[in-house]
Design an enzyme around this catalytic site. Structure first.
Site, PDB file in Angstrom:
ATOM      1  CB  SER A 238     -17.057  -7.113 -27.984  1.00  0.00           C
ATOM      2  OG  SER A 238     -18.009  -7.830 -27.217  1.00  0.00           O
ATOM      3  CE  LYS A 239     -17.039   0.388 -26.133  1.00  0.00           C
ATOM      4  NZ  LYS A 239     -17.668   1.411 -26.886  1.00  0.00           N
TER       5      LYS A 239
END
Ligand code: GLU
Length: 465
Positions: A238-239
């Site tokens: 994820s980010k």
């Protein structure tokens, strides 16, 4: 085998991220490897979350990566009539039925079933009602109550699911839009997809989709469910892990083929080889070599792969990729050979194109500024006479490495200063910084005229101390 046809079907509800790009890449490589077709299709039936800007940015990212498609882009939102035709056929043949149970009723039933210790799935109330299509009704598939559903996965072999795990799921929603399962199957049939290569988060969807194929009397395509990409800590990428959208990597100065190389190695391998050109990948890619363990994204490794490709790419090609980063410079005022020689000197030591532009700065401006500390440390009265003599001799000085080397040695001996101090003084005079490519190559590339101008400026600076 008939012509291989693969597809990449993103939902345009966000930018293209690394995981999606890797899925696209594997599909593209497989199609190219087998001289097949690669199709782009946007799964945009979720009208609320689908945005045209994401369609554009996904296409831009694919184009930048070089993942060109042979057909499409198709948009599911423009194909509703096709799903309706297929739905109608299933209904007419008694393989699907309309259901009028309201959302509230379904919620209530679900609660009751859970309380009774039963599975929460739909209880088939409308299965025998013989309802026709009408606004507000959904269309459900008549799922066989018993039996096995076998998913033949190219990577994992047979995976058996039991039909009684699956309830009569929805094909068309009450507003007439198809569900993901239905649209994806209809499209894959219509587009004659032979191989579905997708993340293994979809594995649990596959039995439902196989049931739809069966009801439509069509053989399913081959499936290959590839392991997910995880962050360095083992959690889903994820980010948080610094995994941004593909286009952000472009902004950061990554080369598209470096990203491709890295993404290909993320879960696929070919012996111990680390570096693959796109051409190599097309020749060597195969599904069998995909690793079943989840792949871990490692930003440092990606950076190292980028550095490798910067070092091993011709400078004239690098110049092309550098253009967007050179907007603040009047690059057109320099001859191309000058720029290429300049790039030659910095490419062994840069990891990104952005970093490269920073290192090229002194080549690209007429007036340089000094780093304060470096000027203070190296542009001193001690080196002044030495620099003055260098300026005087410059016109007649041959610029080959060995000649410059012995010239500077003699010079430092005459003036009794250290070679390092002279070298650093010249470096700061010419580049403004204390770290740069080799001094001799800088002198040659900048040329005597520029060197002269910069030396004069440095002398001026020292005199004003
Ligand atoms: N739109 C789906 C996704 O983005 C496609 C899944 C599939 O390949 O069937 O995950």
């Amino acid at each position: 085998m008939s012509q291989v046809i693969t597809r990449f079907p993103p939902s345009p509800t966000g930018h293209l991220h690394l995981g999606g790009a890797r899925t696209a890449l594997f599909n593209w490589l497989f199609a190219r490897r087998h001289r097949g077709k690669f199709i782009l299709r946007f799964e945009d039936t979720d009208r609320e979350r689908s945005k045209p800007e994401y369609v554009n940015s996904i296409m831009e990212a694919l184009k930048w990566l070089g993942l060109n498609w042979d057909e499409g882009p198709y948009f599911q939102s423009e194909r509703l009539h096709i799903y309706h035709n297929f739905a109608h056929k299933l209904w007419e043949e008694g393989k699907a039925y309309y259901c009028e149970c309201s959302k509230e009723l379904l919620e209530e039933k679900k609660k009751k079933r859970l309380e009774m210790g039963l599975k929460p799935g739909y209880d088939q109330t409308c299965r025998s009602k013989n309802l026709g299509p009408k606004e507000g009704r959904v269309l459900r598939l008549k799922v066989p109550e018993i039996g096995d559903i076998v998913v033949e996965d190219l990577l994992r072999g047979k995976i058996i699911f039991s039909a009684d795990e699956i309830d009569d799921f929805i094909l068309l929603r009450s507003d007439g839009t198809p569900t993901y399962h239905f649209a994806v199957v209809v499209d894959d049939i219509e587009m004659k997809i032979t191989h579905v290569i997708r993340g293994d988060d979809h594995l649990s969807n596959t039995p439902k989709q196989i049931l739809i194929y069966k009801s439509l009397g069509v053989n399913p395509p081959y499936f290959a469910h590839i392991p997910m990409v995880l962050g360095p800590d083992g959690a889903r990428l994820s980010k948080r892990h610094g995994a941004r959208s593909v286009l952000e990597y472009r902004e950061e100065g990554y080369l598209p083929f470096a990203l491709i190389n890295y993404l290909a190695r993320l879960g696929w391998g070919y012996g111990d080889e680390e570096y693959f050109s796109v051409k190599d990948l097309i020749e060597k890619f195969s599904l069998e070599k995909i690793n079943l363990a989840p792949a871990r994204f490692d930003p440092d490794k990606l950076l190292a792969v980028n550095a490798y490709w910067i070092k091993n790419t011709s400078s004239d090609l690098l110049l092309k990729y550098l253009q967007p980063f050179l907007k603040n410079y009047s690059v057109s005022s320099f001859p191309e050979e000058y720029l290429i020689s300049a790039i030659d000197t910095v490419k062994p030591r840069t990891k990104t194109l952005k970093e490269m532009v920073d290192m090229l700065h002194f080549y690209l401006v007429e007036e340089i500024d000094y780093e304060e500390n470096s000027a203070q440390k190296y542009l001193t009265k001690t080196v002044l006479p030495c620099l003055e003599k260098f300026l005087l001799d410059l016109k007649n000085l041959p610029l080959e490495d060995h000649k410059l080397e012995s010239y500077f040695k003699d010079l430092t001996q005459t003036f009794g200063i250290k070679l390092k101090d002279l070298a650093q003084a010249i470096r700061v005079s010419l580049t403004g910084r204390s770290v740069s490519p080799g001094l001799f190559e800088i002198i040659r590339i900048l040329g005597k005229e520029r060197v002269e101008r910069r030396l004069k400026k440095a002398l001026e600076f020292i005199k004003n101390l």
